[in-house]
Design a protein around this motif. Structure first.
Motif, PDB file in Angstrom:
ATOM      1  N   TYR A 249     -67.137 114.022 -24.120  1.00 19.60           N
ATOM      2  CA  TYR A 249     -67.193 112.953 -24.890  1.00 19.60           C
ATOM      3  C   TYR A 249     -67.831 111.706 -24.356  1.00 19.60           C
ATOM      4  O   TYR A 249     -67.364 111.353 -23.351  1.00 19.60           O
ATOM      5  CB  TYR A 249     -65.718 112.854 -25.597  1.00 19.60           C
ATOM      6  CG  TYR A 249     -65.629 111.709 -26.568  1.00 19.60           C
ATOM      7  CD1 TYR A 249     -65.993 111.786 -27.914  1.00 19.60           C
ATOM      8  CD2 TYR A 249     -65.207 110.387 -26.014  1.00 19.60           C
ATOM      9  CE1 TYR A 249     -65.669 110.724 -28.797  1.00 19.60           C
ATOM     10  CE2 TYR A 249     -65.089 109.287 -27.147  1.00 19.60           C
ATOM     11  CZ  TYR A 249     -65.374 109.824 -28.495  1.00 19.60           C
ATOM     12  OH  TYR A 249     -65.592 108.612 -29.336  1.00 19.60           O
ATOM     13  N   SER A 250     -68.784 111.126 -25.019  1.00 12.04           N
ATOM     14  CA  SER A 250     -69.312 109.815 -24.458  1.00 12.04           C
ATOM     15  C   SER A 250     -68.871 108.654 -25.196  1.00 12.04           C
ATOM     16  O   SER A 250     -68.932 108.577 -26.633  1.00 12.04           O
ATOM     17  CB  SER A 250     -70.723 109.884 -24.309  1.00 12.04           C
ATOM     18  OG  SER A 250     -70.974 110.927 -23.378  1.00 12.04           O
ATOM     19  N   ILE A 251     -68.580 107.708 -24.810  1.00 11.43           N
ATOM     20  CA  ILE A 251     -68.300 106.213 -25.500  1.00 11.43           C
ATOM     21  C   ILE A 251     -68.917 105.126 -24.586  1.00 11.43           C
ATOM     22  O   ILE A 251     -68.420 105.045 -23.394  1.00 11.43           O
ATOM     23  CB  ILE A 251     -66.909 106.120 -25.965  1.00 11.43           C
ATOM     24  CG1 ILE A 251     -66.755 104.902 -26.746  1.00 11.43           C
ATOM     25  CG2 ILE A 251     -65.946 106.206 -24.611  1.00 11.43           C
ATOM     26  CD1 ILE A 251     -65.434 104.767 -27.480  1.00 11.43           C
ATOM     27  N   ASP A 252     -69.673 104.141 -25.253  1.00  3.42           N
ATOM     28  CA  ASP A 252     -70.058 103.139 -24.534  1.00  3.42           C
ATOM     29  C   ASP A 252     -70.529 103.376 -23.149  1.00  3.42           C
ATOM     30  O   ASP A 252     -70.327 102.978 -22.155  1.00  3.42           O
ATOM     31  CB  ASP A 252     -68.864 101.938 -24.181  1.00  3.42           C
ATOM     32  CG  ASP A 252     -68.444 101.640 -25.649  1.00  3.42           C
ATOM     33  OD1 ASP A 252     -69.158 101.707 -26.639  1.00  3.42           O
ATOM     34  OD2 ASP A 252     -67.162 101.042 -25.514  1.00  3.42           O
ATOM     35  N   GLY A 253     -71.496 104.262 -23.027  1.00  3.73           N
ATOM     36  CA  GLY A 253     -72.065 104.629 -21.778  1.00  3.73           C
ATOM     37  C   GLY A 253     -71.005 105.450 -20.947  1.00  3.73           C
ATOM     38  O   GLY A 253     -71.572 105.767 -19.641  1.00  3.73           O
TER      39      GLY A 253
END
Ligand code: GTP
Ligand code: MG
Lengths: 661, 87
Positions: A48-52
């Motif tokens: 899962y990716s969030i804000d890089g």
């Protein structure tokens, strides 16, 4: 921990609390979700990716506690201890907070940052349980995020809690459950004795607690690493305080009681739940058992009633397709053969079974999702005892109707090693969809209007064989023993079309992938082998090997093509159809027409009986070996199936000839 | 108020009891505890017709084999008795 700022986060929790639901939302993958405990038995990973930032998310098998009583629980525990994730998300069931907190109490001892995802808030609400999330947070000293995962609620908050806590790092200071008051000095005594010998990644407090709980793994490991005299003294202390386990449990429940008192209230009570009413009917043996058989009959009626006519439609479409593409293929008999007889006749025929599988998977996913499976296992318990198993084994068997591979894996939910072994041993006798496809097709081709009856008899016979084998094997190899049976029955809930859709989709894709890879390759290969060098089957490579095999098949009335078909089922069961299609060259006319002209009734019967009992496909064999963990059992089971199918084939053939079918 | 202490299997359907003790190996005690079945907890019998039985406690319903249930000792709560604290 992982390098370059990637976070490692584990989803843990008791079985059936929604771990895989959360995992699927976060990672976009599609892990098995259903409403019974014990679906996920291996750890699965996704991102899962969030804000890089990348978060590696691990879906762990459900575990009731961290004392490893069954295989899946061991996996969950070893993962946390050895991989030290940056954070654990403990998914809790808001409608049964007490026992979710029990597991939390254990996790907190492992000294890894924990976020509690308080899932199933909707169910708690329905049952009149109100939880003050802030109060709970304050009591536990752990962030708590209320959620309804199945409705996608609370996911954003969960992610930010995860990010927040994994940045805080060591600043994590939860309230911990102590052992009961009257045993604190014992705890201290043990700690003083053992402290010097406990090395990371094992923690002192956790290890001592596990020793007091009598955890077999931890005890064993300590016995190895502690000097003999210290260990003798340790054991003396433990022997003197046999109730240490109870003291640990009591300590945890005191802590839980505190949390529950400070944060939850019941605003409604004494309501008759829907679940109670349904269970009153479904778990009463006199009603529950007929209902179970009724339900299974309906599943098969839907599958075949709706699926088979569609299968026939697809088959005729395929013939139309052949008449279209044939002119485009040019003059070469090789190109025509490979495409028409190999691809279409082989893999294409297998593909026509898609509708049958679709209806079957949908019906099963529906039963899983509403929560019926655990009830079926409950009413089956008394029958399972006859074959040396208990009710829980019924769950993997049910999976087996779809495919034997997850069924063998699913046997991990069984705590007792011998029950697990026997369950795996018997799983190949559960007719999987691929086997059923072969049976239906051949029965339909050969037996005309009796096809339905014959298919039913074969399926019923297969299940009876499972029963008798279980009885015999458990009598011969296992001494009678108490078989602990403890199983949670989840609440029923309204079927969720999305969950069902995902499960069905995933299984259909798996089937298409198999048909598009192994079965296509195999069909073409088989066609080539049966036409090289001369272009004629009888003089081909396969033909000569086949004639060599012919004597083996004679007692069962099988010609060599049928033997090849049977053997090719080892690569994938559907290959048997593909092989018959290729070897009898059914491309243009459809398999039903051709088979009817080459197989007599007795031959078809013995072929089907053998196919039902024959060794399973390679995929199943591989997991059987892996999960049995013993060559001896694996080979025994292999030899048994070979022998049984051979003998049964002969009996079926001779019997059929004798009564003149 | 009668304090009748019996094995879990002798609770009839619909009856309630407070668990007094669970005997047996650490495996059984630990597993039951993690499911919420331990001393001091109140349970209600839902199904008890031969074979395994079903009890409910704190929002969980659990099927327990007869053999294991025999090792659970409960104090039977008579109908109408206001159940005292459950833990
Ligand atoms: N009512 C309700 N149902 C939910 C919620 N979250 C998940 N479910 C349902 O609960 C059931 C179990 O969910 P899973 O995600 O399979 O649970 P799991 O924890 O992965 O289960 P195991 O792998 O068996 O340990 C499914 O039927 C879900 O649809 C929720 O918040 N509310
Ligand atoms: Mg899961």
């Amino acid at each position: 921990m992982t390098a370059d700022g990637e976070l490692l986060v584990a989803l843990a929790g008791q079985p059936n609390v929604g771990k895989s639901t959360v995992f699927n939302i976060l990672t976009g993958l599609s892990q098995h979700v259903g409403n019974w405990p014990g679906k996920t038995v291996e750890k699965k990973e996704g991102y899962y990716s969030i804000d890089g930032r990348r978060i590696r998310i691990v879906d762990l098998p459900g575990s009731y506690s961290l004392t490893a009583y069954s295989e899946e629980e061991k996996i969950a525990r070893d993962f946390i201890i050895n991989e030290r994730p940056n954070a654990i998300v403990l998914i809790a069931n808001a409608s049964a907070v007490e026992r979710s907190l029990y597991l939390l109490a254990e996790f907190l001892l492992l000294n890894v940052p924990v976020v509690v995802a308080l899932n199933m808030m909707d169910v708690a609400e329905q049952q009149g349980v109100r939880i003050e999330v802030r109060m709970l947070e304050k009591y536990l000293g752990v962030p708590v995020v209320p959620m309804v995962a199945s409705k996608n609620k609370g996911i954003k908050e969960l992610v930010s809690a995860i990010l927040h806590i994994s940045e805080k790092g060591d600043n994590f200071n939860p309230s911990l459950a102590d052992v009961a008051e009257d045993h604190r000095d014992i705890f201290a005594e043990l700690a003083a004795l053992l402290e010097p010998y406990i090395d990371p990644p094992y923690l002192i407090r956790w290890t001592i607690t596990k020793i007091m709980e009598g955890d077999p793994d931890v005890t064993e490991r300590m016995a190895q690493s502690v000097p003999a005299d210290v260990w003798r003294r340790t054991q003396a202390v433990l022997r003197e305080h046999e109730d240490s386990l109870l003291a640990v449990v009591r300590g945890r429940y005191d802590w839980i009681e505190g949390a529950v008192r400070s944060a939850t209230s019941k605003f409604k009570r004494g309501q008759i739940l829907f679940t109670d009413r349904l269970d009153d009917i479904l778990t009463r043996p006199s009603l529950g058992i007929p209902i179970l058989f009724g339900v299974l009959a309906v599943v098969f009626a839907i599958t075949y009633g709706l699926g088979l006519p569609l299968q026939q439609v697809l088959e005729s479409l395929m013939r139309v397709l052949v008449t279209w593409i044939e002119p485009l293929l040019g003059q070469s008999p090789w190109v025509r053969g490979i495409v028409v007889d190999g691809l279409v006749g082989g893999a294409g025929t297998v593909l026509t079974f898609l509708p049958v599988l679709f209806f079957f998977f949908t019906a099963m996913a529906f039963l899983e999702d509403v929560g019926y499976m655990a009830r079926a296992a409950f009413v089956m318990d008394r029958f399972m005892h006859f074959i040396g198993l208990h009710g829980k084994s019924f769950l993997p068997f049910c999976l087996g109707f779809g495919c034997n591979v997850p069924a063998v894996m699913g046997a991990r939910i069984l705590e007792s090693g011998r029950i697990r072994l026997l369950t795996i041993f018997l799983t190949p006798f559960v007719p999987c969809t691929a086997k059923l496809a072969v049976v239906t097709l051949i029965a339909a081709a050969i037996f005309g209007k009796d096809a339905f009856l014959i298919s039913w008899l074969l399926i019923a016979g297969n299940i009876l064989v499972l029963g008798f084998t279980g009885m015999i094997v458990s009598k011969l190899f296992f001494t009678p023993m108490h078989m602990p049976f403890i199983m949670e029955l989840p609440f029923y809930h309204k079927p969720n079309p999305r969950t069902i859709g995902i499960v069905v989709w995933k299984r259909i894709i798996a089937f298409l992938r198999k048909a598009g890879s192994i079965i296509v390759l195999f069909s073409v290969l088989l066609w080539l082998l049966s036409h090289i060098p001369g272009g004629d089957i009888e003089t081909s490579i396969l033909g000569s090997v086949g004639r060599f095999l012919e004597p083996v098949g004679r007692p069962m009335g099988l010609d060599w093509k049928m033997i090849v078909a049977l053997l090719s089922g080892i690569a994938a069961r559907e290959n048997a159809i593909a092989a018959l299609g290729v070897l009898y060259g059914v491309g243009e006319e459809g398999i039903r027409v051709i088979l009817a002209s080459v197989m007599g009734h007795a031959t078809a019967l013995s072929f089907l009986v053998m196919l039902m009992l024959f060794v399973p496909c390679v995929a199943t064999l591989v997991v059987m070996k892996q999960e049995m963990g013993s060559w001896r059992w694996f080979l025994l089971s292999f030899a048994f199936m070979l022998f049984l199918s051979y003998a049964a084939g002969i009996v079926a053939y001779r019997g059929a000839l004798m009564i003149g079918i | 108020m009668t304090d009748e202490v019996v094995s879990l299997v002798s609770l009839r359907e619909g009856e309630e009891g407070v668990i007094q003790a669970v005997s047996g190996g650490p495996g059984l005690i630990g597993r039951l505890a993690s499911l919420g079945i331990t001393s001091g907890i109140k349970v209600r019998m839902v199904r008890n017709i031969g074979g395994p039985l079903i009890v409910t406690t704190n929002g969980t319903r659990i099927a327990i084999g007869r053999g294991q249930a025999q090792k659970i000792v409960v104090r039977r709560l008579t109908a109408g008795e206001e159940e005292d604290k459950t833990a």
